[in-house]
Design a protein around this motif. Structure first.
Motif, PDB file in Angstrom:
ATOM      1  N   SER A  58      16.618  19.936  23.586  1.00 54.69           N
ATOM      2  CA  SER A  58      16.188  18.914  22.634  1.00 54.69           C
ATOM      3  C   SER A  58      16.580  19.261  21.206  1.00 54.69           C
ATOM      4  N   VAL A  59      16.810  18.218  20.466  1.00 50.04           N
ATOM      5  CA  VAL A  59      17.239  18.388  19.073  1.00 50.04           C
ATOM      6  C   VAL A  59      16.185  19.126  18.263  1.00 50.04           C
ATOM      7  N   GLU A  60      14.915  18.861  18.598  1.00 53.79           N
ATOM      8  CA  GLU A  60      13.828  19.486  17.834  1.00 53.79           C
ATOM      9  C   GLU A  60      13.898  21.000  17.904  1.00 53.79           C
ATOM     10  N   GLU A 112      19.679  28.707  22.612  1.00 54.21           N
ATOM     11  CA  GLU A 112      20.264  27.797  23.590  1.00 54.21           C
ATOM     12  C   GLU A 112      20.632  28.505  24.884  1.00 54.21           C
ATOM     13  N   ARG A 119      23.650  21.097  27.675  1.00 57.69           N
ATOM     14  CA  ARG A 119      23.521  21.335  26.237  1.00 57.69           C
ATOM     15  C   ARG A 119      22.888  20.160  25.538  1.00 57.69           C
ATOM     16  N   GLN A 120      23.277  18.969  25.976  1.00 56.93           N
ATOM     17  CA  GLN A 120      22.701  17.775  25.358  1.00 56.93           C
ATOM     18  C   GLN A 120      21.225  17.677  25.642  1.00 56.93           C
ATOM     19  N   ARG A 128      16.516  22.853  18.394  1.00 54.36           N
ATOM     20  CA  ARG A 128      17.636  23.373  17.613  1.00 54.36           C
ATOM     21  C   ARG A 128      17.339  23.320  16.124  1.00 54.36           C
ATOM     22  N   ASP A 129      16.739  22.192  15.715  1.00 56.04           N
ATOM     23  CA  ASP A 129      16.423  22.067  14.296  1.00 56.04           C
ATOM     24  C   ASP A 129      15.408  23.129  13.889  1.00 56.04           C
ATOM     25  N   GLY A 182      28.931  21.067  22.494  1.00 58.14           N
ATOM     26  CA  GLY A 182      27.823  20.966  21.560  1.00 58.14           C
ATOM     27  C   GLY A 182      27.916  19.747  20.663  1.00 58.14           C
ATOM     28  N   LYS A 183      29.082  19.161  20.613  1.00 60.79           N
ATOM     29  CA  LYS A 183      29.266  17.997  19.746  1.00 60.79           C
ATOM     30  C   LYS A 183      28.483  16.804  20.274  1.00 60.79           C
ATOM     31  N   ARG A 184      28.144  15.943  19.369  1.00 58.94           N
ATOM     32  CA  ARG A 184      27.344  14.795  19.768  1.00 58.94           C
ATOM     33  C   ARG A 184      28.120  13.840  20.659  1.00 58.94           C
TER      34      ARG A 184
END
Lengths: 317, 472
Positions: B361-363, B383, B357-358, B365-366, B296-298
């Motif tokens: 999309s970030v959206e 997720e 996981r990457q 999760r946010d 999950g880390k960037r």
């Protein structure tokens, strides 16, 4: 979170503690160790300890595993370290007290009586003759790098000659005489020996093996070359750092006792160290111990690696 | 005795040749596979990937009956390389199939007058090269860490760094020398690994590719046929032998509960399987959560991936040495085996989970976090469902990896804790048709299991990607 951590640590600590009174005694043995269920039961009844047998491969592998794990022994007592590996055990100080002799067997060549009779060849009288022309392509031995009888025979050759040149010359002579080398005694005996369908009537084995080859009419199927054999004595003992001192001692005593000693000829094809114990007739008649043994004063421990390297050079591929 | 240099060259030779031949076969096969219809492609790619997912030791087992009884070091190396190619050609082909160049580029080139071969050489190959090279280096890595296979097919005649580490430690008790060789082995494998990642950072997906190219490749067709036939013959041979050898299929099955002819085993195959399953569960419980958290880390975690570049034999040796310094009951416990296994199963599952996981999309999760989803809730409701497929794949790889692991177990699993591969190895190294029959039957079961897993996870990879794209 902290509470959980404390509990977890406490649980682990408890698990790590060895209990003072344990009824389990663990015996580390090699793969050929055999003991009947009745004997196990009688041990448990007599002493109150429960027996667990942990097999660690062949003799060499057993010894090495015990050395490698000596800071956290996997067993309380051992059976099966023999005189060829005793030095390793002593050097690494894994045994508590004495090595107790349990049984012995003589590594000697065996030959197929019928095969030689049918082919009209006189069987050899000693391992020294195996380089002679009439025995070309008839012999199978085991690789001393992997096999205990193989190593025993290698030691025999070193004991049987005065100089290493002579030892090399002998090995080269049998190599050039179409000697077959297999990885294990099981391969040599049950695959390559002519009595089991193979093509080699001379096999490196034990003085006791002919007792398994007695035919239905009572005549012997094979015989052993009983001169200048190598005596393998197997020991048992208590391991240092064990978790059950009393149990380990009781077990070693049991292995030296009459009932176990009387069982070893039939179960493992070896002779009991206790000479007062009676040996079954088949063994007494067809599988007498060697007439002469050599190599008992060799320092196998210091020389083993160099001998194996030299041997591999002769058989380089 | 072989010198260190000879050991090094043998290891490097086997690794390089295996990689090169696998690439030579995998390239045309992969290109041909890319042009297949959806269903056929799934079938073919599953079939060629079965050997890749089988443990190296098992491949050795399947090829063993085909070997003549007397081999020397040269023929032994030949067999080992062939086995590696059988294992890895499918992997190479899948990588090539997944890295196809978009159709329009080829069409544009042919409009400009380029022949098919020219298009391939000047347009496709350069774009595929990084993927191929990286995969080839991974094949070299796998071929340098296939201890069980070398042991089985080399029959004691072929010595690599790994086999010598094992004999130095277990037979000669020369731990110093063993550790020295372990250092050398690690240098080789890390070298392959770091180079592979330097060329191409992210691993390619094994399943699913972009749109089919519908181009004929005669060479690819022939080679693919050859590869498929070879795989079918080898695997079929295992099934045939489990049926014909020893007391027949039923007899062999029954014997699995026993200890082999002349009680050659310490525990029955069934008990050993139980041990392996127990190890599998523990290894999975350790590896999967850690891989999930790390993925999950960037930034890509090199620390997590590093163990791939280290041979299981080296791990086994290190832990064997360490076990003497651990508290008694822990040091002798069977639990060391799954712990060691999880060390290289973590990066395996990490590599599968991370791209997925990457891709979430970030959206999303946010947005979910704003709505209050954190931690477990985030996993289970947001997720998780989106990456359900990669999690399943990762779990399957972890299970298969643990079940078939041979190198570390041979150092750490004693007596009654013996694992399935160790027991199978003993069965095949002792004479007796019954023993071999038992081994073949157990191997058949393993192959069926792997085939099932492969077939299941090769399906609906496109649908899962659609889900992720739709959710984005």
């Amino acid at each position: 979170m902290k509470k959980i951590a404390v509990l977890a640590i406490a649980a682990l600590a408890l698990a790590g503690c060895t209990t003072q009174e344990t009824t389990l005694v663990r015996l580390a043995a090699h793969d050929s160790f055999a003991i009947s269920d009745e004997l196990i039961q009688s041990f448990q009844d007599e002493t109150g300890f429960e027996l667990e047998i942990i097999r660690l491969g062949d003799t060499g592998s057993l010894t090495n595993q015990l050395v490698l794990t000596k800071n956290a022994p996997v067993a309380d007592a051992f059976f099966g370290i023999d005189n060829t590996f005793q030095g390793v055990a002593l050097d690494n100080d894994i045994v508590d007290g004495d090595f107790k002799a349990i049984d012995y067997s003589d590594v000697c060549f065996n030959y197929d009586i019928d095969w030689f009779a049918e082919n009209g060849i006189t069987p050899p009288a000693s391992w020294r003759e195996l380089g002679q022309e009439q025995y070309r392509g008839l012999t199978v031995v085991t690789n001393p790098n992997f096999s205990s009888p193989g190593l025993a025979f290698l030691a025999t050759t070193h004991a049987g000659f005065d100089t290493s040149m002579e030892v090399f010359a002998y090995w080269r002579s049998i190599r050039d005489n179409d000697l077959k080398v297999t990885g294990s005694w099981e391969d040599a005996y049950f695959v390559d020996f002519t009595r089991y369908g193979g093509d080699r009537p001379i096999v490196l084995s034990y003085a006791s093996s002919p007792s398994a080859e007695v035919k239905e009419d009572g005549t012997p199927g094979s015989a052993a070359l009983l001169t200048e054999c190598f005596r393998q004595t197997e020991f048992a003992g208590v391991l240092k750092g064990n978790q059950n001192q009393a149990g380990a001692e009781a077990l070693v005593d049991f292995l030296q006792g009459d009932s176990f000693q009387a069982s070893v000829p039939e179960s493992m094809y070896v002779y009991p160290a206790n000479s007062a114990v009676e040996v079954p007739e088949s063994l007494a008649k067809f599988a007498k111990p060697a007439e002469s043994v050599i190599g008992s004063d060799l320092d196998i421990n210091s020389n083993r690696e160099r001998w194996l390297t030299d041997w591999s050079d002769v058989f380089d591929n | 005795m072989t010198t260190n240099f000879e050991l090094f060259t043998t290891t490097a030779l086997i690794a390089s040749f295996s990689a090169v031949v696998s690439a030579f076969i995998g390239y045309p096969v992969g290109n041909w596979m890319a042009g297949l219809g959806q269903r056929t492609k799934r079938l073919v790619s599953s079939l060629v990937l079965i050997p890749f997912l089988l443990p190296p030791f098992l491949i050795g087992l399947t090829l063993l009956p085909l070997q003549a009884t007397e081999i020397n070091s040269i023929t032994g190396i030949f067999w080992i390389i062939s086995a590696h190619v059988l294992m890895n050609a499918g992997f190479m082909a899948s990588v090539v199939a997944a890295s196809q160049v978009p159709k329009d580029q080829i069409e544009a080139a042919s409009l400009d007058g380029a022949s098919s071969l020219r298009a391939r050489l000047e347009i496709e190959l350069p774009q595929q090269l990084s993927g191929i090279l990286s995969a080839a280096l991974l094949v070299a890595l796998y071929s340098a860490t296939s201890y069980g296979l070398v042991l089985t097919l080399g029959q004691g005649q072929v010595e690599t760094l790994e086999t010598r580490i094992a004999t130095a430690a277990l037979r000669d008790l020369d731990l110093g020398f063993a550790l020295l060789l372990a250092g050398l082995q690690t240098a080789v494998t890390l070298g392959f690994f770091i180079l592979a990642r330097a060329i191409r950072a992210e691993p390619s997906e094994l399943f699913g590719g972009i749109e089919s190219t519908h181009r004929k490749s005669r060479l690819g067709q022939i080679m693919s046929l050859g590869l498929l036939v070879a795989i079918v013959i080898v695997i079929g041979g295992v099934f045939l032998r489990s049926w014909s050898m020893g007391p027949g299929l039923v007899g062999n099955f029954m014997n699995l509960a026993g200890r082999g002819t002349r009680d050659v085993l310490n525990v029955s195959v069934l008990e050993a399987t139980g041990n392996s399953l127990r190890n599998l569960v523990v290894a999975g419980l350790i590896a999967l959560p850690i891989a999930w958290l790390a993925s999950g880390k960037r930034r890509t975690s090199y620390l997590v991936l590093l163990p791939i570049g280290i041979s299981p034999v080296v791990f086994g040796l290190l832990f064997l040495v360490l076990s003497g310094y651990l508290p008694t009951s822990f040091g002798t416990s069977w639990v060391l085996v799954p712990i060691v296994q999880s060390l290289f199963l973590i990066p395996l599952s990490y590599q599968v989970m991370r791209p997925a996981r990457q891709a979430v999309s970030v959206e999303i999760r946010d947005a979910a976090m704003i709505d209050g989803a954190v931690g477990w809730r985030m996993f289970s409701s947001v997720e998780g469902p989106l990456v359900r497929k990669p999690i399943t794949v990762a779990a399957a790889f972890v299970a298969l990896g643990s079940l078939g692991e041979f190198g570390a177990a041979s150092f750490l699993a004693y007596g009654s804790d013996a694992t399935l591969p160790l027991v199978l190895f003993r069965l095949i190294s002792r004479p007796g048709a019954e023993n071999l029959g038992m081994a073949m039957t157990a191997a058949s079961l393993f192959i069926v299991l792997v085939a099932l897993v492969v077939f299941v996870i090769s399906g609906d990879s496109r649908s899962s990607r659609r889900d992720r794209q739709a959710a984005a």
